[in-house]
Design an enzyme around this catalytic site. Sequence first.
Site, PDB file in Angstrom:
ATOM      1  CB  CYS A 166      -0.960  -0.073   1.178  1.00  0.00           C
ATOM      2  SG  CYS A 166      -2.269   1.168   1.170  1.00  0.00           S
ATOM      3  CG  ASP A 169      -6.078  -2.923  -4.520  1.00  0.00           C
ATOM      4  OD1 ASP A 169      -6.857  -2.513  -3.644  1.00  0.00           O
ATOM      5  OD2 ASP A 169      -4.887  -2.550  -4.607  1.00  0.00           O
ATOM      6  CG  HIS A 217      -5.345  -2.986  -0.676  1.00  0.00           C
ATOM      7  ND1 HIS A 217      -4.646  -2.329  -1.668  1.00  0.00           N
ATOM      8  CD2 HIS A 217      -4.886  -2.482   0.503  1.00  0.00           C
ATOM      9  CE1 HIS A 217      -3.814  -1.451  -1.129  1.00  0.00           C
ATOM     10  NE2 HIS A 217      -3.935  -1.533   0.192  1.00  0.00           N
TER      11      HIS A 217
END
Length: 419
Positions: free
Chosen positions: A233, A327, A361
Amino acid sequence: MVKLTATPKSSLVDEPVKICITDLEPSHLVTVQASLTDEKGVLFQARAFYWADQNGEVDLERDAATGGDYSGVHPMGLFWFLKPEKPFARLMKRDVMNTPYVVCLDVFGHQMLLPSQEQPIASQTVERWYASPGVQRVPIRHGRIRGALFLPAGQGPFPAVIDLFGGLGGLTEFRASLLASRGFAALALAYFAYEDLPNFLGVVDLEYFEEAVKFLLKHPKICGPGIGIVATCKGAEIALAMSIFLPQIRATVCINGTNAIHGSMLCYRDICIPHIPYKLECMKLSDQGLLDIYNAFGDTRAEKYQGSILPVEKAQGKILFIVGESDRNYNSKAYALEAMERMRKYKKTHCALLSYPGAGHLIEPPGSLFCYHSWSPFFPRPLLWGGEAQAHAAAQAHSWREIQNFLQLHLNPTTSSKL
Protein backbone atom coordinates in the site's frame (compact mmCIF):
# COMPACT_ATOMS: atom_id res chain seq x y z
CA MET A 1 -14.53 -44.24 17.38
CA VAL A 2 -14.15 -41.35 14.92
CA LYS A 3 -10.64 -39.90 14.85
CA LEU A 4 -9.51 -36.47 13.61
CA THR A 5 -5.80 -36.14 12.87
CA ALA A 6 -4.15 -32.79 12.08
CA THR A 7 -0.39 -32.73 11.51
CA PRO A 8 1.79 -31.04 12.48
CA LYS A 9 0.18 -30.04 15.75
CA SER A 10 2.46 -27.00 16.00
CA SER A 11 3.74 -25.06 12.99
CA LEU A 12 4.29 -21.65 11.46
CA VAL A 13 1.16 -20.04 10.06
CA ASP A 14 2.48 -20.17 6.50
CA GLU A 15 2.95 -23.97 6.63
CA PRO A 16 0.31 -26.49 5.55
CA VAL A 17 -1.59 -28.71 7.99
CA LYS A 18 -2.75 -32.13 6.83
CA ILE A 19 -6.24 -33.00 8.10
CA CYS A 20 -7.71 -36.49 7.96
CA ILE A 21 -10.81 -38.04 9.52
CA THR A 22 -11.10 -41.81 9.91
CA ASP A 23 -13.49 -44.45 11.28
CA LEU A 24 -16.61 -42.80 9.89
CA GLU A 25 -19.51 -44.69 8.39
CA PRO A 26 -18.99 -45.07 4.62
CA SER A 27 -20.62 -42.25 2.61
CA HIS A 28 -21.39 -40.35 5.82
CA LEU A 29 -21.80 -36.57 5.55
CA VAL A 30 -19.95 -34.59 8.22
CA THR A 31 -19.33 -30.95 9.08
CA VAL A 32 -15.72 -29.99 9.79
CA GLN A 33 -15.20 -26.74 11.68
CA ALA A 34 -12.20 -24.60 12.64
CA SER A 35 -12.37 -21.98 15.41
CA LEU A 36 -9.92 -19.52 16.93
CA THR A 37 -10.20 -16.52 19.21
CA ASP A 38 -7.89 -13.59 18.53
CA GLU A 39 -6.07 -11.38 21.02
CA LYS A 40 -9.06 -9.04 21.23
CA GLY A 41 -11.45 -11.86 22.08
CA VAL A 42 -13.09 -12.01 18.63
CA LEU A 43 -14.15 -15.48 17.50
CA PHE A 44 -13.30 -16.57 13.94
CA GLN A 45 -14.83 -19.72 12.45
CA ALA A 46 -15.00 -21.66 9.20
CA ARG A 47 -16.90 -24.83 8.37
CA ALA A 48 -17.29 -27.11 5.39
CA PHE A 49 -19.23 -30.29 4.53
CA TYR A 50 -17.49 -33.49 3.42
CA TRP A 51 -18.67 -36.96 2.37
CA ALA A 52 -16.70 -39.89 3.75
CA ASP A 53 -15.43 -42.36 1.15
CA GLN A 54 -16.21 -46.07 1.06
CA ASN A 55 -13.54 -46.64 3.72
CA GLY A 56 -15.15 -44.11 6.06
CA GLU A 57 -12.38 -41.56 5.57
CA VAL A 58 -12.10 -37.87 4.68
CA ASP A 59 -8.77 -36.45 3.52
CA LEU A 60 -8.79 -32.69 2.94
CA GLU A 61 -5.82 -32.98 0.56
CA ARG A 62 -7.89 -35.27 -1.67
CA ASP A 63 -11.57 -34.67 -1.05
CA ALA A 64 -13.72 -31.75 -2.13
CA ALA A 65 -15.87 -29.79 0.25
CA THR A 66 -19.47 -29.81 -0.96
CA GLY A 67 -20.46 -26.56 0.71
CA GLY A 68 -20.13 -24.37 3.75
CA ASP A 69 -17.67 -21.49 3.71
CA TYR A 70 -15.94 -22.89 0.62
CA SER A 71 -16.27 -25.69 -1.89
CA GLY A 72 -13.81 -27.80 -3.84
CA VAL A 73 -10.46 -29.27 -2.86
CA HIS A 74 -8.75 -26.85 -0.48
CA PRO A 75 -6.48 -28.64 2.02
CA MET A 76 -6.10 -25.39 4.03
CA GLY A 77 -9.62 -24.10 3.47
CA LEU A 78 -10.55 -24.28 7.16
CA PHE A 79 -7.67 -21.91 7.94
CA TRP A 80 -7.87 -19.63 4.91
CA PHE A 81 -11.60 -18.94 5.10
CA LEU A 82 -12.08 -18.22 8.80
CA LYS A 83 -14.68 -15.45 9.26
CA PRO A 84 -15.15 -13.12 12.23
CA GLU A 85 -18.21 -13.36 14.44
CA LYS A 86 -17.90 -9.59 14.99
CA PRO A 87 -18.66 -7.70 11.76
CA PHE A 88 -15.73 -6.02 9.99
CA ALA A 89 -13.07 -7.44 12.35
CA ARG A 90 -9.66 -8.26 10.88
CA LEU A 91 -7.38 -11.02 12.13
CA MET A 92 -3.97 -9.45 12.73
CA LYS A 93 -1.44 -10.96 15.15
CA ARG A 94 0.03 -8.49 17.63
CA ASP A 95 2.18 -10.65 19.91
CA VAL A 96 4.15 -12.59 17.32
CA MET A 97 6.73 -14.04 19.71
CA ASN A 98 5.08 -15.40 22.82
CA THR A 99 1.70 -16.87 21.89
CA PRO A 100 0.40 -18.79 18.89
CA TYR A 101 -3.11 -18.83 17.53
CA VAL A 102 -4.74 -21.97 18.90
CA VAL A 103 -7.11 -23.40 16.30
CA CYS A 104 -9.72 -25.89 17.45
CA LEU A 105 -10.76 -28.41 14.79
CA ASP A 106 -14.06 -30.24 15.30
CA VAL A 107 -16.04 -32.86 13.39
CA PHE A 108 -19.82 -32.93 13.73
CA GLY A 109 -22.17 -35.64 12.56
CA HIS A 110 -24.54 -34.20 9.98
CA GLN A 111 -27.75 -33.67 11.92
CA MET A 112 -30.56 -31.13 11.84
CA LEU A 113 -28.71 -29.02 14.40
CA LEU A 114 -26.31 -26.12 14.19
CA PRO A 115 -22.75 -27.09 15.15
CA SER A 116 -23.06 -24.82 18.20
CA GLN A 117 -25.93 -27.00 19.45
CA GLU A 118 -24.22 -30.32 18.81
CA GLN A 119 -21.31 -32.07 20.49
CA PRO A 120 -18.36 -32.86 18.20
CA ILE A 121 -17.65 -36.49 17.45
CA ALA A 122 -13.91 -35.77 17.15
CA SER A 123 -11.65 -32.82 17.96
CA GLN A 124 -8.06 -31.66 17.92
CA THR A 125 -6.25 -28.37 18.47
CA VAL A 126 -3.25 -27.07 16.55
CA GLU A 127 -0.89 -24.19 17.26
CA ARG A 128 -0.07 -21.65 14.55
CA TRP A 129 3.05 -19.60 15.30
CA TYR A 130 4.46 -16.43 13.74
CA ALA A 131 8.08 -17.01 14.75
CA SER A 132 10.12 -20.19 14.62
CA PRO A 133 12.25 -21.33 17.58
CA GLY A 134 15.39 -19.23 17.95
CA VAL A 135 14.08 -16.11 16.21
CA GLN A 136 14.93 -12.99 18.21
CA ARG A 137 12.90 -9.80 18.43
CA VAL A 138 14.94 -6.67 19.16
CA PRO A 139 13.04 -3.40 19.79
CA ILE A 140 14.67 -0.58 17.80
CA ARG A 141 14.98 2.99 19.06
CA HIS A 142 18.09 4.12 17.22
CA GLY A 143 18.30 7.80 16.34
CA ARG A 144 14.93 8.53 14.74
CA ILE A 145 14.25 4.91 13.83
CA ARG A 146 11.39 3.10 15.53
CA GLY A 147 10.55 -0.51 14.92
CA ALA A 148 11.42 -4.11 15.72
CA LEU A 149 14.27 -6.14 14.24
CA PHE A 150 13.71 -9.88 13.86
CA LEU A 151 16.85 -12.00 13.62
CA PRO A 152 16.85 -15.64 12.48
CA ALA A 153 18.28 -18.37 14.66
CA GLY A 154 22.01 -18.86 14.23
CA GLN A 155 25.12 -16.72 13.92
CA GLY A 156 24.51 -15.28 10.46
CA PRO A 157 25.28 -13.08 8.71
CA PHE A 158 21.81 -12.91 7.15
CA PRO A 159 20.33 -11.06 4.16
CA ALA A 160 18.34 -8.08 5.42
CA VAL A 161 14.88 -6.78 4.58
CA ILE A 162 12.89 -3.72 5.64
CA ASP A 163 9.19 -4.51 6.06
CA LEU A 164 6.70 -1.66 5.49
CA PHE A 165 2.94 -1.53 5.75
CA GLY A 166 0.56 1.20 4.69
CA GLY A 167 -1.86 3.84 5.81
CA LEU A 168 -2.90 2.23 9.11
CA GLY A 169 0.30 3.49 10.75
CA GLY A 170 1.75 1.99 13.90
CA LEU A 171 4.01 -1.05 13.90
CA THR A 172 2.94 -4.28 12.18
CA GLU A 173 5.25 -7.22 12.85
CA PHE A 174 3.69 -10.47 11.63
CA ARG A 175 5.31 -10.46 8.18
CA ALA A 176 8.75 -9.51 9.52
CA SER A 177 8.68 -12.34 12.08
CA LEU A 178 7.78 -14.82 9.32
CA LEU A 179 10.56 -13.48 7.09
CA ALA A 180 13.01 -14.02 9.96
CA SER A 181 11.67 -17.55 10.32
CA ARG A 182 12.61 -18.04 6.66
CA GLY A 183 16.20 -16.83 7.07
CA PHE A 184 15.98 -13.04 6.58
CA ALA A 185 16.89 -10.40 9.13
CA ALA A 186 13.72 -8.31 8.92
CA LEU A 187 13.16 -4.82 10.30
CA ALA A 188 9.48 -4.04 10.83
CA LEU A 189 9.72 -0.28 10.43
CA ALA A 190 7.15 2.19 11.77
CA TYR A 191 6.97 5.59 10.13
CA PHE A 192 3.97 7.30 11.73
CA ALA A 193 1.40 6.84 14.51
CA TYR A 194 3.86 4.96 16.73
CA GLU A 195 5.61 6.03 19.93
CA ASP A 196 7.15 9.49 19.37
CA LEU A 197 6.71 9.47 15.58
CA PRO A 198 4.17 11.91 14.07
CA ASN A 199 0.54 10.91 14.51
CA PHE A 200 -0.22 11.56 10.86
CA LEU A 201 1.84 11.16 7.72
CA GLY A 202 2.70 14.64 6.48
CA VAL A 203 5.80 15.05 4.33
CA VAL A 204 7.51 11.71 3.66
CA ASP A 205 11.15 12.25 4.63
CA LEU A 206 13.14 9.63 2.73
CA GLU A 207 16.18 10.31 4.90
CA TYR A 208 14.35 8.58 7.77
CA PHE A 209 14.22 5.41 5.69
CA GLU A 210 17.83 5.91 4.59
CA GLU A 211 18.79 5.96 8.25
CA ALA A 212 17.12 2.59 8.68
CA VAL A 213 19.03 1.17 5.70
CA LYS A 214 22.37 2.36 7.09
CA PHE A 215 21.51 0.99 10.53
CA LEU A 216 20.84 -2.47 9.09
CA LEU A 217 24.02 -2.57 7.01
CA LYS A 218 26.12 -1.79 10.09
CA HIS A 219 24.57 -4.60 12.12
CA PRO A 220 27.07 -7.44 12.77
CA LYS A 221 24.55 -10.17 11.89
CA ILE A 222 23.62 -8.69 8.52
CA CYS A 223 25.42 -9.31 5.25
CA GLY A 224 25.71 -6.65 2.58
CA PRO A 225 26.33 -5.01 0.33
CA GLY A 226 22.62 -4.20 -0.02
CA ILE A 227 19.22 -4.95 1.46
CA GLY A 228 15.68 -5.67 0.31
CA ILE A 229 12.25 -4.21 0.99
CA VAL A 230 8.83 -5.85 1.22
CA ALA A 231 6.06 -3.28 1.33
CA THR A 232 2.30 -2.90 0.97
CA CYS A 233 0.00 0.00 0.00
CA LYS A 234 1.48 3.39 1.01
CA GLY A 235 4.56 1.51 2.15
CA ALA A 236 5.00 0.17 -1.39
CA GLU A 237 4.95 3.74 -2.73
CA ILE A 238 7.72 4.66 -0.28
CA ALA A 239 9.61 1.46 -1.08
CA LEU A 240 9.58 2.32 -4.78
CA ALA A 241 11.06 5.73 -3.98
CA MET A 242 13.72 4.07 -1.81
CA SER A 243 14.68 1.77 -4.68
CA ILE A 244 15.21 4.84 -6.89
CA PHE A 245 17.13 7.13 -4.54
CA LEU A 246 18.97 4.73 -2.23
CA PRO A 247 21.67 2.69 -4.01
CA GLN A 248 21.83 0.14 -1.18
CA ILE A 249 18.42 -1.26 -2.17
CA ARG A 250 18.97 -4.40 -4.23
CA ALA A 251 15.51 -5.99 -4.22
CA THR A 252 12.10 -4.33 -3.77
CA VAL A 253 8.72 -6.05 -3.50
CA CYS A 254 5.82 -3.63 -4.01
CA ILE A 255 2.46 -5.15 -3.08
CA ASN A 256 -0.61 -3.24 -4.30
CA GLY A 257 1.06 0.14 -4.39
CA THR A 258 1.29 3.00 -6.85
CA ASN A 259 3.85 4.41 -9.26
CA ALA A 260 3.55 8.00 -8.04
CA ILE A 261 3.55 10.08 -4.87
CA HIS A 262 0.02 10.48 -3.49
CA GLY A 263 -1.32 12.53 -0.62
CA SER A 264 1.98 13.59 0.97
CA MET A 265 4.99 15.26 -0.61
CA LEU A 266 8.17 13.18 -0.61
CA CYS A 267 11.51 14.82 0.12
CA TYR A 268 15.06 13.52 -0.03
CA ARG A 269 17.90 15.95 0.64
CA ASP A 270 17.37 18.77 -1.87
CA ILE A 271 14.79 16.82 -3.93
CA CYS A 272 11.07 17.27 -3.35
CA ILE A 273 8.47 15.34 -5.33
CA PRO A 274 5.01 16.96 -5.24
CA HIS A 275 2.06 14.78 -4.37
CA ILE A 276 -1.10 14.02 -6.28
CA PRO A 277 -3.95 15.22 -4.02
CA TYR A 278 -6.54 12.76 -2.80
CA LYS A 279 -9.98 13.37 -4.29
CA LEU A 280 -11.97 12.89 -1.11
CA GLU A 281 -15.16 13.92 -2.85
CA CYS A 282 -14.87 10.80 -5.04
CA MET A 283 -15.07 8.38 -2.11
CA LYS A 284 -18.42 6.61 -1.99
CA LEU A 285 -20.42 4.19 0.09
CA SER A 286 -21.23 0.77 -1.31
CA ASP A 287 -24.67 -0.78 -1.02
CA GLN A 288 -23.41 -2.55 2.14
CA GLY A 289 -22.35 0.74 3.76
CA LEU A 290 -18.65 0.15 3.08
CA LEU A 291 -16.34 3.01 2.22
CA ASP A 292 -14.94 2.62 -1.30
CA ILE A 293 -11.89 4.86 -1.86
CA TYR A 294 -10.93 3.40 -5.25
CA ASN A 295 -11.70 6.63 -7.14
CA ALA A 296 -10.05 8.95 -4.61
CA PHE A 297 -6.65 8.75 -6.30
CA GLY A 298 -5.76 11.18 -9.07
CA ASP A 299 -5.14 10.02 -12.62
CA THR A 300 -1.39 9.43 -12.95
CA ARG A 301 -1.69 9.86 -16.73
CA ALA A 302 -2.83 13.48 -16.40
CA GLU A 303 -0.27 16.01 -17.65
CA LYS A 304 -0.46 18.10 -14.47
CA TYR A 305 0.65 15.15 -12.34
CA GLN A 306 3.68 14.01 -14.34
CA GLY A 307 6.05 15.59 -11.81
CA SER A 308 4.69 13.18 -9.18
CA ILE A 309 5.48 10.03 -11.17
CA LEU A 310 8.40 8.10 -9.71
CA PRO A 311 11.30 7.60 -12.19
CA VAL A 312 11.49 3.82 -11.77
CA GLU A 313 14.02 3.55 -14.58
CA LYS A 314 16.61 5.03 -12.18
CA ALA A 315 16.35 2.15 -9.70
CA GLN A 316 19.56 0.15 -9.49
CA GLY A 317 18.13 -2.96 -7.86
CA LYS A 318 15.42 -5.38 -8.95
CA ILE A 319 11.72 -4.64 -8.50
CA LEU A 320 8.84 -7.11 -8.19
CA PHE A 321 5.32 -5.70 -8.46
CA ILE A 322 2.57 -7.85 -6.92
CA VAL A 323 -1.02 -6.79 -7.59
CA GLY A 324 -4.53 -8.02 -6.92
CA GLU A 325 -6.75 -7.38 -9.89
CA SER A 326 -9.76 -6.92 -7.58
CA ASP A 327 -8.00 -4.42 -5.30
CA ARG A 328 -10.62 -1.84 -4.24
CA ASN A 329 -8.14 0.56 -2.62
CA TYR A 330 -5.95 1.30 -5.62
CA ASN A 331 -6.09 0.52 -9.30
CA SER A 332 -2.84 -1.22 -8.46
CA LYS A 333 -2.58 -3.24 -11.67
CA ALA A 334 -2.82 -0.09 -13.79
CA TYR A 335 -0.13 1.61 -11.68
CA ALA A 336 2.18 -1.40 -12.02
CA LEU A 337 1.61 -1.60 -15.78
CA GLU A 338 2.45 2.11 -16.09
CA ALA A 339 5.71 1.50 -14.22
CA MET A 340 6.51 -1.50 -16.44
CA GLU A 341 5.77 0.54 -19.57
CA ARG A 342 8.07 3.30 -18.35
CA MET A 343 10.79 0.69 -17.86
CA ARG A 344 10.35 -0.51 -21.44
CA LYS A 345 10.45 3.07 -22.69
CA TYR A 346 13.89 3.49 -21.12
CA LYS A 347 14.96 -0.02 -22.21
CA LYS A 348 15.27 -1.24 -18.62
CA THR A 349 14.63 -4.86 -17.69
CA HIS A 350 15.06 -4.95 -13.92
CA CYS A 351 11.40 -5.34 -12.98
CA ALA A 352 8.73 -8.04 -13.07
CA LEU A 353 5.00 -8.24 -12.39
CA LEU A 354 2.83 -10.87 -10.69
CA SER A 355 -0.85 -10.11 -11.26
CA TYR A 356 -3.56 -12.16 -9.55
CA PRO A 357 -7.16 -12.18 -10.85
CA GLY A 358 -9.67 -12.13 -8.01
CA ALA A 359 -7.18 -11.04 -5.35
CA GLY A 360 -7.93 -7.95 -3.27
CA HIS A 361 -5.78 -5.32 -1.58
CA LEU A 362 -4.51 -7.17 1.49
CA ILE A 363 -2.17 -9.72 -0.10
CA GLU A 364 -0.25 -11.06 2.89
CA PRO A 365 1.42 -14.33 3.95
CA PRO A 366 -0.81 -17.42 3.79
CA GLY A 367 -1.51 -17.36 7.54
CA SER A 368 -3.44 -14.13 7.03
CA LEU A 369 -7.14 -14.57 6.36
CA PHE A 370 -8.91 -13.21 3.33
CA CYS A 371 -10.30 -9.85 4.45
CA TYR A 372 -12.85 -8.24 2.13
CA HIS A 373 -13.60 -5.31 4.45
CA SER A 374 -12.63 -4.12 7.93
CA TRP A 375 -12.46 -1.10 10.17
CA SER A 376 -9.60 1.38 9.69
CA PRO A 377 -8.62 3.88 12.41
CA PHE A 378 -8.67 6.83 9.99
CA PHE A 379 -12.11 6.29 8.43
CA PRO A 380 -15.63 6.56 9.87
CA ARG A 381 -16.90 3.51 7.99
CA PRO A 382 -15.49 0.03 7.33
CA LEU A 383 -13.08 0.13 4.41
CA LEU A 384 -13.55 -1.99 1.29
CA TRP A 385 -10.42 -3.99 0.42
CA GLY A 386 -11.88 -6.13 -2.35
CA GLY A 387 -11.18 -9.59 -3.67
CA GLU A 388 -12.78 -13.02 -3.84
CA ALA A 389 -11.98 -15.51 -1.09
CA GLN A 390 -10.66 -18.53 -2.97
CA ALA A 391 -8.69 -16.55 -5.57
CA HIS A 392 -7.23 -14.29 -2.89
CA ALA A 393 -6.14 -17.22 -0.72
CA ALA A 394 -4.42 -18.84 -3.69
CA ALA A 395 -2.67 -15.56 -4.52
CA GLN A 396 -1.34 -15.27 -0.98
CA ALA A 397 0.10 -18.79 -1.05
CA HIS A 398 1.73 -18.35 -4.47
CA SER A 399 3.07 -14.82 -3.94
CA TRP A 400 4.63 -15.69 -0.57
CA ARG A 401 6.77 -18.37 -2.23
CA GLU A 402 7.69 -15.98 -5.04
CA ILE A 403 8.65 -13.20 -2.61
CA GLN A 404 11.03 -15.50 -0.75
CA ASN A 405 12.58 -16.77 -3.99
CA PHE A 406 13.00 -13.20 -5.27
CA LEU A 407 14.70 -12.03 -2.09
CA GLN A 408 16.99 -15.06 -1.89
CA LEU A 409 18.04 -14.59 -5.50
CA HIS A 410 18.93 -10.92 -5.25
CA LEU A 411 20.17 -10.57 -1.68
CA ASN A 412 22.44 -13.59 -1.61
CA PRO A 413 25.87 -12.41 -2.85
CA THR A 414 26.61 -15.81 -4.40
CA THR A 415 23.55 -15.94 -6.66
CA SER A 416 22.80 -14.41 -10.02
CA SER A 417 21.29 -10.93 -10.26
CA LYS A 418 18.93 -11.78 -13.11
CA LEU A 419 15.15 -11.62 -12.69
